[in-house]
Design a protein around this motif. Structure first.
Motif: not given
Length: 372
Positions: A258-262
């Protein structure tokens, strides 16, 4: 009685002729004889022959000039006349090839069709081939750690992810990446199935000898088309990220977490499926894309952006066709066919099968996205 002598009688050599006259006559006769002997002797004497070479003749030298020919620009060769004949082809009996079993993941098995001319083994990598077969996605490699001249520049993970985000937000304009190093070598991909491997696979595949396997981007571009028309959606997983855009609209966005996605995708796309993030392919969670409808033979533009920040990397892109039922893996995920624009070569299949876990995607069945 004695006779009387005549007065005309003289003492000459010849009677009746004066002495001076006779002497003159004798002298002339002797001269003629001597002259005659001289002529005869001269005529009969052989003279030695001598060869005297003639003087060289001086010939004038002429300067040669190249002939100038004027051509009419408007003159064009006449097109050859074609003779068209209609030939009835002889009917051939149907030949059935034996099925090739055991080539798919999870027990799926299909035949491999086509007899295309394939590139040499050394020209093939899991990221694509150096030779195009005419129905590929063209991949361009960028290294954001170096400028366009290949010199190292300041780079960070945050900056790298921002570059990818800015590229997508700009409308996927290549000019956004023009300040970074771009490999002159292009690759032509028929599928996006890269099992987990070292991130150095990208620079080595694109012949970037000075590249390091980190902070790189690969931009694939081509046409998405189907001969009969189809409704489908993409499934994907990535380490670190993979974004798919069709007809200038993002239809799938995959990141490792999720961190990369944001940071990379932000609010540019979000899955509408409740099953997204339910399963895993490789080290990435499976994302489910939007439904896409292709009209028969009508192409749409397609782009894929891959990226990784270093160490290990991997990408999988599968296809779910509407209304189709698929076998399930041990984790409950459907075993989908891989997205492909053509039949895949045995060399490519071997390279993928050596590393790809079972129960993810099958490379030998499902739709082929081409117009023939």
């Amino acid at each position: 009685m004695k006779k009387r002598k005549s007065r005309r009688s003289g003492k000459g050599i010849i009677k009746g002729a004066p002495s001076g006259f006779l002497i003159s006559l004798l002298v002339h006769a002797g001269a003629f004889i001597l002259a005659g002997l001289l002529v005869v002797f001269t005529a009969t004497q052989k003279l030695d022959k001598k060869f005297i070479a003639p003087k060289p003749v001086m010939r004038p030298k002429m300067k040669l000039r190249k002939p100038k020919v004027k051509l009419k620009k408007s003159a064009k060769p006449k097109a050859p006349t074609r003779i068209v004949t209609k030939v009835e082809s002889a009917s051939m009996p149907d030949i059935q090839l034996p099925e090739m079993n055991g080539m798919g993941f999870g027990g799926a098995s299909t035949g491999i069709g086509g007899f295309d001319v394939l590139p040499a083994l050394e020209d093939i990598s899991i990221l694509g081939s150096k030779i195009s077969t005419g129905n590929d996605l063209v991949g361009v490699y960028y290294d954001t750690k170096r400028n366009r001249s290949g010199q190292n520049i300041r780079a960070s993970v945050e900056e790298y992810r921002y570059i990818a985000h800015r590229f997508m937000r700009s409308g996927w304009r290549p000019s956004i990446l023009s300040r970074y190093y771009k490999s002159p070598q292009k690759l032509y991909a028929k599928a996006i199935v890269i099992p987990e491997t070292m991130a150095t696979v990208a620079p080595s595949s694109f012949a970037d000898e000075d590249g390091v396997g980190a902070f790189w981007l690969i931009h694939y571009k081509g046409d998405l088309v189907h001969r009969d028309g189809i409704k489908f959606r993409f499934y994907g997983a990535a380490n670190e990220f993979m974004i798919v855009r069709v007809n200038e609209k993002i239809v799938l966005g995959c990141c490792w977490n999720d961190a990369r996605r944001s940071e990379v995708i932000g609010n540019l796309w979000e899955s509408s499926s409740l099953d997204t993030d339910t399963w895993h392919w490789g080290r990435g969670s499976v994302q489910i894309g939007d439904w896409i409808t292709l009209e028969p033979g009508v192409p749409l533009s397609m782009e894929i952006l891959l990226g990784d920040n270093g160490w290990s990397t991997g990408f999988v892109l599968g296809v779910e066709v509407e209304g189709e039922e698929y076998e399930r893996s041990r984790q409950g995920a459907p075993i989908l066919p891989a997205f492909k624009t053509d039949e895949l070569s045995l060399d490519y299949l071997d390279a993928v099968y050596r590393e790809q876990p079972e129960g993810e995607v099958c490379l030998t069945n499902g739709p082929v996205f081409r117009d023939y």
